[in-house]
Enzyme design. Structure first.
Site, PDB file in Angstrom:
ATOM      1  N   SER A  61       0.793  -1.230   0.000  1.00 20.11           N
ATOM      2  CA  SER A  61       0.000   0.000   0.000  1.00 20.11           C
ATOM      3  C   SER A  61       0.827   1.282   0.000  1.00 20.11           C
ATOM      4  O   SER A  61       0.267   2.368  -0.181  1.00 20.11           O
ATOM      5  CB  SER A  61      -0.953   0.012   1.198  1.00 20.11           C
ATOM      6  OG  SER A  61      -1.998  -0.907   0.994  1.00 20.11           O
ATOM      7  N   LYS A 110       0.395   3.434  -2.956  1.00 19.56           N
ATOM      8  CA  LYS A 110      -0.767   4.316  -3.086  1.00 19.56           C
ATOM      9  C   LYS A 110      -0.387   5.790  -2.982  1.00 19.56           C
ATOM     10  O   LYS A 110      -1.116   6.655  -3.488  1.00 19.56           O
ATOM     11  CB  LYS A 110      -1.812   3.943  -2.032  1.00 19.56           C
ATOM     12  CG  LYS A 110      -2.347   2.521  -2.204  1.00 19.56           C
ATOM     13  CD  LYS A 110      -3.203   2.077  -1.020  1.00 19.56           C
ATOM     14  CE  LYS A 110      -3.621   0.611  -1.167  1.00 19.56           C
ATOM     15  NZ  LYS A 110      -4.403   0.135  -0.009  1.00 19.56           N
ATOM     16  N   TYR A 143      -4.108   3.382   8.133  1.00 21.16           N
ATOM     17  CA  TYR A 143      -5.439   2.795   8.299  1.00 21.16           C
ATOM     18  C   TYR A 143      -6.023   3.207   9.647  1.00 21.16           C
ATOM     19  O   TYR A 143      -5.948   4.373  10.037  1.00 21.16           O
ATOM     20  CB  TYR A 143      -5.381   1.270   8.128  1.00 21.16           C
ATOM     21  CG  TYR A 143      -4.670   0.863   6.874  1.00 21.16           C
ATOM     22  CD1 TYR A 143      -5.129   1.276   5.621  1.00 21.16           C
ATOM     23  CD2 TYR A 143      -3.510   0.080   6.923  1.00 21.16           C
ATOM     24  CE1 TYR A 143      -4.463   0.917   4.461  1.00 21.16           C
ATOM     25  CE2 TYR A 143      -2.843  -0.284   5.759  1.00 21.16           C
ATOM     26  CZ  TYR A 143      -3.321   0.136   4.540  1.00 21.16           C
ATOM     27  OH  TYR A 143      -2.661  -0.214   3.404  1.00 21.16           O
ATOM     28  N   VAL A 187       1.359  -3.734   3.954  1.00 25.42           N
ATOM     29  CA  VAL A 187       1.354  -5.013   4.673  1.00 25.42           C
ATOM     30  C   VAL A 187       2.563  -5.875   4.333  1.00 25.42           C
ATOM     31  O   VAL A 187       2.739  -6.946   4.906  1.00 25.42           O
ATOM     32  CB  VAL A 187       0.038  -5.802   4.430  1.00 25.42           C
ATOM     33  CG1 VAL A 187      -1.147  -5.045   5.002  1.00 25.42           C
ATOM     34  CG2 VAL A 187      -0.150  -6.126   2.958  1.00 25.42           C
ATOM     35  N   TYR A 212      -4.405  -2.389  -9.788  1.00 23.43           N
ATOM     36  CA  TYR A 212      -4.214  -2.303  -8.335  1.00 23.43           C
ATOM     37  C   TYR A 212      -3.283  -3.403  -7.828  1.00 23.43           C
ATOM     38  O   TYR A 212      -2.312  -3.132  -7.099  1.00 23.43           O
ATOM     39  CB  TYR A 212      -5.571  -2.380  -7.638  1.00 23.43           C
ATOM     40  CG  TYR A 212      -5.486  -2.470  -6.139  1.00 23.43           C
ATOM     41  CD1 TYR A 212      -5.163  -1.340  -5.387  1.00 23.43           C
ATOM     42  CD2 TYR A 212      -5.721  -3.673  -5.471  1.00 23.43           C
ATOM     43  CE1 TYR A 212      -5.066  -1.422  -4.006  1.00 23.43           C
ATOM     44  CE2 TYR A 212      -5.630  -3.746  -4.092  1.00 23.43           C
ATOM     45  CZ  TYR A 212      -5.311  -2.622  -3.362  1.00 23.43           C
ATOM     46  OH  TYR A 212      -5.215  -2.705  -2.008  1.00 23.43           O
TER      47      TYR A 212
END
Length: 315
Positions: free
Chosen positions: A70, A73, A249, A267, A197
């Site tokens: 992530s 992103k 998060y 992760v 993605y």
């Protein structure tokens, strides 16, 4: 924010942090729900810093590539803002989610609009935006070339085995994409957006490469090595704000409380940290805490920030 005269201590601080992390027994749990990530040695630890005056300092396993997941992103958001500007915020929110990164709960109540671009649903919408006018392979290539450009390193690659592993087990991500498609917030077929993605999450980078790629965010949107602008200073600040409030998060508030700088986790165990005006940081330790963030990586950045007196809240 402290000035760079503190930086001469940085190599010693990195070495001390890495040595302390090497002694720790409780290292968290690797992300076994993605089979390829479950194979990574949890004893690994690397850390790197790239200062705005051009120094590159590392400790531990800082040159071993890992799946950035992530953290990618941050870079896809930067690209998408360059493509469509603030129109992006009509399709993705800017608020912390307060829920796990793969939660579907809020989408029903909020008409298929993800809370922010750093949870899975938001990043799938960003991938859909990057698909406009492109085939998936072209969009994936654009993302990879952008990251290679930022890091000044053409050897950065996508780990195809990780991408395949994510696709094979990404049932929740398929559910998120199809649910948003039902609200009209995906403009392409779900499987195409998901293909983009899964592949950008599977980019493999070392701490050194990742810290290099984040330089522009620590330097007001400019590459400090060339002085060339990647994004405007205002956009760099806003991306940093998203990292601070949403980058970990439902553990984002705790990270801001303990570390005090913008950060984005993945992760795969990596964290990209930004000390505005000073340095770009990257840390990697594969074991995760309960929120899906690197356990030792978070502790290491907290210790480093305290040692160097780094915080965006410092006078």
């Amino acid at each position: 924010m402290p000035e760079l005269e503190r930086a001469p201590k940085l190599d010693q601080a990195l070495a001390e942090v890495a040595a302390e992390m090497a002694e720790r027994e409780d290292r968290g749990a690797v992300a076994s729900y993605i089979p390829q990530l479950g194979k990574v040695d949890p004893r690994k630890f690397g850390i790197a810093a790239v200062t705005n005056d051009g120094r590159v300092l590392t400790a531990g396993d800082a040159d071993q590539p890992f799946s950035i997941q992530s953290i990618s992103k941050v870079f896809t958001l930067t690209l998408a803002l360059g493509n469509v500007g603030d129109a992006l915020w009509k399709r993705v929110g800017r608020e912390p989610s307060g829920n796990p990164f793969n939660s579907i709960v809020q989408l029903e109540h909020e008409n298929g609009i993800p809370r922010n671009p750093f949870i899975n649903a938001g990043a799938i919408v960003i991938s859909d935006i990057l698909l406009a006018g492109h085939q998936p392979r072209e969009a994936i290539g654009e993302i990879l070339r952008f990251i290679q450009f930022l890091a000044d390193d053409e050897t950065i690659i996508i780990d195809r085995e990780v991408a395949a592993s994510e696709r094979a087990t990404g049932y929740r991500n398929f559910a998120l994409a199809n649910y948003m498609k039902s609200f009209g917030n995906l403009h392409h077929a779900s499987e195409l957006a998901l293909g983009v993605y899964f592949h950008h999450c599977a980019i493999a980078m070392s701490c050194r490469q990742l810290a290099m790629a984040g330089r522009f965010l620590a330097n007001g949107g400019k590459n400090p090595a060339t002085g060339h602008s990647v994004v405007s200073a205002e956009r760099a600040r806003r991306i940093g704000a998203m990292m601070l409030t949403c980058g970990h998060y439902d553990g984002s508030g705790d990270f801001a409380f303990r570390v005090g700088i913008p950060g984005k986790s993945g992760v795969g165990g990596g964290i990209l940290g930004i000390v505005p005006g000073v340095a770009s940081l990257a840390v990697w330790s594969p074991g995760l805490n309960a929120n899906g963030n690197s356990k030792l990586g978070s502790i290491a950045l907290e210790k480093l920030a305290r040692m160097m007196n780094w915080s965006i809240f410092a006078p």
